[in-house]
Design a protein around this motif. Structure first.
Motif, PDB file in Angstrom:
ATOM      1  N   LEU A 286       0.831  -1.212   0.000  1.00 52.72           N
ATOM      2  CA  LEU A 286       0.000   0.000   0.000  1.00 52.72           C
ATOM      3  C   LEU A 286       0.862   1.257   0.000  1.00 52.72           C
ATOM      4  CD1 LEU A 286      -2.904  -0.855   2.470  1.00 52.72           C
ATOM      5  CD2 LEU A 286      -2.887  -0.976  -0.018  1.00 52.72           C
ATOM      6  N   ARG A 287       2.004   1.201   0.663  1.00 54.48           N
ATOM      7  CA  ARG A 287       2.912   2.352   0.648  1.00 54.48           C
ATOM      8  C   ARG A 287       3.390   2.639  -0.776  1.00 54.48           C
ATOM      9  NH1 ARG A 287       4.288   7.108   1.019  1.00 54.48           N
ATOM     10  NH2 ARG A 287       6.505   7.575   1.045  1.00 54.48           N
ATOM     11  N   GLU A 288       3.759   1.590  -1.498  1.00 55.36           N
ATOM     12  CA  GLU A 288       4.201   1.748  -2.880  1.00 55.36           C
ATOM     13  C   GLU A 288       3.056   2.250  -3.750  1.00 55.36           C
ATOM     14  OE1 GLU A 288       6.802   1.648  -6.119  1.00 55.36           O
ATOM     15  OE2 GLU A 288       7.188   1.485  -3.966  1.00 55.36           O
ATOM     16  N   LEU A 289       1.854   1.741  -3.506  1.00 57.12           N
ATOM     17  CA  LEU A 289       0.678   2.158  -4.287  1.00 57.12           C
ATOM     18  C   LEU A 289       0.424   3.651  -4.123  1.00 57.12           C
ATOM     19  CD1 LEU A 289      -2.679   0.215  -4.392  1.00 57.12           C
ATOM     20  CD2 LEU A 289      -2.674   2.681  -4.152  1.00 57.12           C
ATOM     21  N   LEU A 290       0.348   4.119  -2.876  1.00 57.36           N
ATOM     22  CA  LEU A 290       0.051   5.532  -2.636  1.00 57.36           C
ATOM     23  C   LEU A 290       1.184   6.431  -3.090  1.00 57.36           C
ATOM     24  CD1 LEU A 290      -1.610   5.255   0.889  1.00 57.36           C
ATOM     25  CD2 LEU A 290      -2.751   5.840  -1.261  1.00 57.36           C
ATOM     26  N   LYS A 291       2.410   5.988  -2.915  1.00 54.85           N
ATOM     27  CA  LYS A 291       3.564   6.808  -3.288  1.00 54.85           C
ATOM     28  C   LYS A 291       3.585   7.099  -4.779  1.00 54.85           C
ATOM     29  CE  LYS A 291       8.636   6.833  -3.080  1.00 54.85           C
ATOM     30  NZ  LYS A 291       9.831   6.060  -2.670  1.00 54.85           N
ATOM     31  N   ASN A 292       3.176   6.128  -5.590  1.00 59.09           N
ATOM     32  CA  ASN A 292       3.230   6.283  -7.044  1.00 59.09           C
ATOM     33  C   ASN A 292       1.843   6.434  -7.665  1.00 59.09           C
ATOM     34  OD1 ASN A 292       6.149   5.877  -7.283  1.00 59.09           O
ATOM     35  ND2 ASN A 292       5.725   3.774  -6.663  1.00 59.09           N
ATOM     36  N   SER A 293       0.868   6.860  -6.878  1.00 58.41           N
ATOM     37  CA  SER A 293      -0.498   6.987  -7.381  1.00 58.41           C
ATOM     38  C   SER A 293      -0.720   8.345  -8.044  1.00 58.41           C
ATOM     39  CB  SER A 293      -1.494   6.800  -6.238  1.00 58.41           C
ATOM     40  OG  SER A 293      -1.358   7.854  -5.296  1.00 58.41           O
ATOM     41  N   THR A 294      -1.781   8.404  -8.835  1.00 57.85           N
ATOM     42  CA  THR A 294      -2.207   9.643  -9.480  1.00 57.85           C
ATOM     43  C   THR A 294      -3.642   9.924  -9.083  1.00 57.85           C
ATOM     44  OG1 THR A 294      -0.760   9.274 -11.374  1.00 57.85           O
ATOM     45  CG2 THR A 294      -2.566  10.821 -11.679  1.00 57.85           C
ATOM     46  N   PHE A 295      -3.904  11.118  -8.619  1.00 61.24           N
ATOM     47  CA  PHE A 295      -5.242  11.491  -8.178  1.00 61.24           C
ATOM     48  C   PHE A 295      -6.170  11.632  -9.379  1.00 61.24           C
ATOM     49  CE2 PHE A 295      -8.549  14.430  -6.797  1.00 61.24           C
ATOM     50  CZ  PHE A 295      -8.900  13.900  -5.566  1.00 61.24           C
ATOM     51  N   PRO A 495       0.870   3.466   5.439  1.00 55.94           N
ATOM     52  CA  PRO A 495      -0.453   2.841   5.615  1.00 55.94           C
ATOM     53  C   PRO A 495      -0.359   1.564   6.429  1.00 55.94           C
ATOM     54  CG  PRO A 495       0.362   2.502   3.385  1.00 55.94           C
ATOM     55  CD  PRO A 495       1.315   3.448   4.035  1.00 55.94           C
ATOM     56  N   PRO A 496      -1.227   1.387   7.428  1.00 52.99           N
ATOM     57  CA  PRO A 496      -1.205   0.146   8.227  1.00 52.99           C
ATOM     58  C   PRO A 496      -1.747  -1.041   7.430  1.00 52.99           C
ATOM     59  CG  PRO A 496      -3.006   1.563   8.923  1.00 52.99           C
ATOM     60  CD  PRO A 496      -2.214   2.348   7.920  1.00 52.99           C
ATOM     61  N   LYS A 497      -1.392  -2.232   7.859  1.00 52.05           N
ATOM     62  CA  LYS A 497      -1.788  -3.448   7.153  1.00 52.05           C
ATOM     63  C   LYS A 497      -3.288  -3.649   7.144  1.00 52.05           C
ATOM     64  CE  LYS A 497       2.593  -5.698   8.289  1.00 52.05           C
ATOM     65  NZ  LYS A 497       3.271  -6.776   9.070  1.00 52.05           N
ATOM     66  N   GLN A 498      -3.981  -3.147   8.154  1.00 48.75           N
ATOM     67  CA  GLN A 498      -5.430  -3.354   8.222  1.00 48.75           C
ATOM     68  C   GLN A 498      -6.151  -2.661   7.066  1.00 48.75           C
ATOM     69  OE1 GLN A 498      -5.868  -1.238  12.024  1.00 48.75           O
ATOM     70  NE2 GLN A 498      -7.373   0.068  11.024  1.00 48.75           N
ATOM     71  N   PHE A 499      -5.539  -1.630   6.458  1.00 46.34           N
ATOM     72  CA  PHE A 499      -6.180  -0.935   5.342  1.00 46.34           C
ATOM     73  C   PHE A 499      -6.279  -1.820   4.101  1.00 46.34           C
ATOM     74  CE2 PHE A 499      -5.434   3.800   6.619  1.00 46.34           C
ATOM     75  CZ  PHE A 499      -6.243   3.576   7.722  1.00 46.34           C
ATOM     76  N   ASP A 502      -9.785  -3.929   5.200  1.00 45.76           N
ATOM     77  CA  ASP A 502     -11.075  -3.332   5.564  1.00 45.76           C
ATOM     78  C   ASP A 502     -11.636  -2.423   4.479  1.00 45.76           C
ATOM     79  OD1 ASP A 502      -9.396  -1.180   5.686  1.00 45.76           O
ATOM     80  OD2 ASP A 502      -9.654  -0.778   7.820  1.00 45.76           O
ATOM     81  N   ALA A 503     -11.155  -2.572   3.235  1.00 50.55           N
ATOM     82  CA  ALA A 503     -11.680  -1.817   2.080  1.00 50.55           C
ATOM     83  C   ALA A 503     -11.404  -0.322   2.189  1.00 50.55           C
ATOM     84  CB  ALA A 503     -13.173  -2.058   1.888  1.00 50.55           C
ATOM     85  N   THR A 504     -10.426   0.085   2.999  1.00 54.49           N
ATOM     86  CA  THR A 504     -10.033   1.495   2.990  1.00 54.49           C
ATOM     87  C   THR A 504      -9.470   1.873   1.623  1.00 54.49           C
ATOM     88  OG1 THR A 504      -9.562   1.463   5.358  1.00 54.49           O
ATOM     89  CG2 THR A 504      -8.530   3.218   4.069  1.00 54.49           C
ATOM     90  N   ILE A 505      -8.698   0.965   1.024  1.00 53.89           N
ATOM     91  CA  ILE A 505      -8.206   1.133  -0.346  1.00 53.89           C
ATOM     92  C   ILE A 505      -8.706  -0.077  -1.125  1.00 53.89           C
ATOM     93  CG2 ILE A 505      -6.183   1.372  -1.829  1.00 53.89           C
ATOM     94  CD1 ILE A 505      -4.690   2.543   0.541  1.00 53.89           C
ATOM     95  N   LEU A 506      -9.634   0.153  -2.046  1.00 51.91           N
ATOM     96  CA  LEU A 506     -10.335  -0.938  -2.731  1.00 51.91           C
ATOM     97  C   LEU A 506     -10.146  -0.827  -4.239  1.00 51.91           C
ATOM     98  CD1 LEU A 506     -12.353  -3.325  -2.448  1.00 51.91           C
ATOM     99  CD2 LEU A 506     -14.183  -1.642  -2.710  1.00 51.91           C
ATOM    100  N   GLN A 507      -9.618  -1.883  -4.845  1.00 49.12           N
ATOM    101  CA  GLN A 507      -9.479  -1.899  -6.306  1.00 49.12           C
ATOM    102  C   GLN A 507     -10.850  -2.116  -6.932  1.00 49.12           C
ATOM    103  OE1 GLN A 507      -6.499  -4.524  -8.054  1.00 49.12           O
ATOM    104  NE2 GLN A 507      -7.814  -4.821  -9.831  1.00 49.12           N
ATOM    105  N   ILE A 508     -11.199  -1.237  -7.887  1.00 51.84           N
ATOM    106  CA  ILE A 508     -12.508  -1.352  -8.530  1.00 51.84           C
ATOM    107  C   ILE A 508     -12.393  -1.600 -10.027  1.00 51.84           C
ATOM    108  CG2 ILE A 508     -13.681   0.067  -6.812  1.00 51.84           C
ATOM    109  CD1 ILE A 508     -13.516   2.413  -8.732  1.00 51.84           C
ATOM    110  N   ALA A 509     -11.215  -1.449 -10.601  1.00 55.36           N
ATOM    111  CA  ALA A 509     -11.069  -1.687 -12.041  1.00 55.36           C
ATOM    112  C   ALA A 509      -9.616  -1.984 -12.361  1.00 55.36           C
ATOM    113  CB  ALA A 509     -11.550  -0.468 -12.842  1.00 55.36           C
TER     114      ALA A 509
END
Length: 521
Positions: A286-295, A495-499, A502-509
């Motif tokens: 999740l850290r890698e995902l958010l670090k390289n994400s685009t809004f 980001p903690p592992k629980q995210f 618990d669908a805090t970050i959810l892939q939809i496509a």
């Protein structure tokens, strides 16, 4: 025998079934010569020479169009006790008829699961409703086989089926990717009078196909373009009017003088342990995902869309920001800026306002409201020096709240929730234990700062009932989410592992999967 004889079809139909079986075994046993002909006829329907090869026998039985497009594939795994070899058609070949020759331990069988996996692999490369040619020979531990699936023993299952199928899938994908750098296209002679094209062939290598393209230029189009009022494009005002008074944002460095104050190094063991707990619970993926994400855009104050590579994620902004503010409280400990109120706010009056609010949950059993408000004022006044030193939260000697900590530049909490926050500080914080105190105080503060992001909608369509200040605040909040919250998440958030659970970050496509869906439409 009479019952079986009645079940037989016509002579030609039964001969075709026999020929189908002989063709398969002739390919698999290329070292053996096979001959099949009808009784009374001199010409053989199938004839393969002895000591031949698999490709040559495929050419004899199925034709040169298939044989010339074959690529060899193999895989093995000692742990699974599996070996696989065979020939598959490359990306240049496709046909309406499905030809899959599957042998397991040298026996002709069928496997619906393997067929499904290979169909998924080829669906990316060949046209819709088309099929490849496949010849695969697997050797598995006989103890792992289950042949009692079909009455005729044609279909089989085997132990560790998913792992074996993944091995085969990876081997096939690697071969198809290797032969996909170039394709063969057949052309016909040019008609008289037709213009000659400037280029007759174009060679392409290392091409990125559409379903693997990563589109990250967020300046081209935003989600706000398609629905909802546009977000503000300019920086919102750093001063914010509230129901409780006027708040002026000042950094700690500039409020005390012209020179920048030196950063204070925290050496408290309790705070260092809390930081260590945060780092231990971090989810690397999740850290890698958010670090390289685009809004991509705001769905609501509570939810936003971000893109990482070819995947689209729905993020719970409220949960992310609450955890972000908690971590900011720990890592900027004793180094906060300051949100200073132009008019100090009496803690006693705010406590009374909170106790009158049904959300506070006050009952007569808790005691008179005035006494509770006075005890809340006394607790916070007594802790005032500590709150000022560590959290830039000034409580003067007369029981007035003068400032709040500035956790993020250009972010101001919604102070309508300040009365309830004051009550929570006095009742929910463990003031007796150092580590518990800092942990619970940071948690309550983070919850208060993220409160304005918990709404599930923007209340669009009610602009006529809102004041100009409320409309500006809504636009400012969209701007803050995009240009303050999510950049901060990319910079330093752990980001903690629980995210991840618990669908805090959810892939939809996922772009490749979407291409597969549209190809079938």
């Amino acid at each position: 025998m009479s019952t079986r004889r009645r079940a037989l079809k016509s002579v030609s139909e039964e001969h075709n079934k026999i020929a189908h079986i002989v063709e398969h075994y002739a390919v698999h046993n290329a070292h053996v010569g096979f001959t099949l002909k009808k009784q009374g006829e001199s010409l053989a329907d199938i004839r393969t020479p002895p000591n031949s090869t698999v490709v040559d026998n495929i050419r004899i039985i199925y034709g040169n169009n298939i044989a010339k497009e074959l690529v060899e594939v193999d895989a093995s795994d000692e742990t699974l006790k599996m070996k696989m070899k065979g020939y598959i058609s490359n990306v240049n070949y496709s046909a309406k008829k499905y030809n899959m020759l599957l042998f397991i331990n040298h026996r002709l069988v069928e496997s619906a699961a393997l067929k499904k996996v290979l169909d998924q692999v080829y669906s990316v490369y060949i046209p819709k409703n088309s099929h490849p040619f496949l010849y695969l020979s697997l050797e598995l531990d006989p103890r792992n086989m289950d042949v009692n699936v079909h009455p005729t023993k044609r279909e089989v299952h085997f132990l560790h089926e998913d792992l074996v199928l993944d091995k085969i899938k990876m081997a096939v994908e690697s071969k198809l990717l290797g032969c996909n750098t170039s394709r063969v296209f057949y052309t016909q002679a040019r008609l008289p009078g037709a213009s000659v094209p400037k280029e007759t062939a174009v060679g392409e290598t290392n091409k990125t196909y559409a379903h693997h393209m990563v589109r990250t230029d967020s300046s081209l189009q935003k989600l706000d373009k398609f629905f909802g009022p546009p977000a503000a494009t300019t920086t919102p005002s750093t001063s914010k009017a509230t129901d409780l008074g006027q708040a002026d944002v000042k950094s700690k460095e500039t409020s005390s003088g012209s020179k920048a104050a030196k950063r204070v190094e925290c050496k408290l063991r309790s705070v260092l342990e809390l930081r260590h707990d945060v780092e231990d619970k971090m989810h690397v993926g999740l850290r890698e995902l958010l670090k390289n994400s685009t809004f991509v855009g705001c769905v609501s104050p509570k939810q936003a869309l971000v893109q990482h590579e070819t995947r689209l994620y729905l993020c719970n902004t409220a949960r992310l920001s609450e955890e972000l503010f908690y971590q900011t409280m720990l890592y900027d400990f004793a180094n906060f800026g300051m949100i200073k109120f132009a008019n100090p706010l009496p803690i006693h009056e705010m406590a009374l306002m909170a106790l009158d609010d049904p959300a506070c949950g006050w009952t007569e059993v808790d005691g008179p409201k005035n006494e509770l408000a006075r005890s809340i004022e006394e607790v916070l006044t007594q802790k005032g020096p500590m709150l000022d030193e560590y959290f830039s939260m000034i409580v003067d000697s007369t029981g007035n709240l003068c400032s709040l900590p500035l956790l993020l530049d250009q972010y101001t909490p919604e102070t309508r929730g300040l009365p309830l926050f004051i009550v929570d500080l006095s009742t929910e914080v463990d003031w007796d234990d150092e580590k518990g105190c800092f942990d619970s105080f940071c948690r309550e503060t983070a919850r208060f700062y993220s409160k304005q992001l918990e709404s599930d909608c923007w209340e669009d369509g009610q602009e006529d009932s809102l004041s100009q200040i409320e409309l500006d605040d809504r636009r400012d909040l969209r701007w803050v989410v995009e240009y303050v919250i999510y950049p901060a998440l990319r910079r330093s958030f752990l980001p903690p592992k629980q995210f991840a659970e618990d669908a805090t970050i959810l892939q939809i496509a996922n772009l490749p999967d979407l291409y597969k869906v549209f190809e079938r439409c």
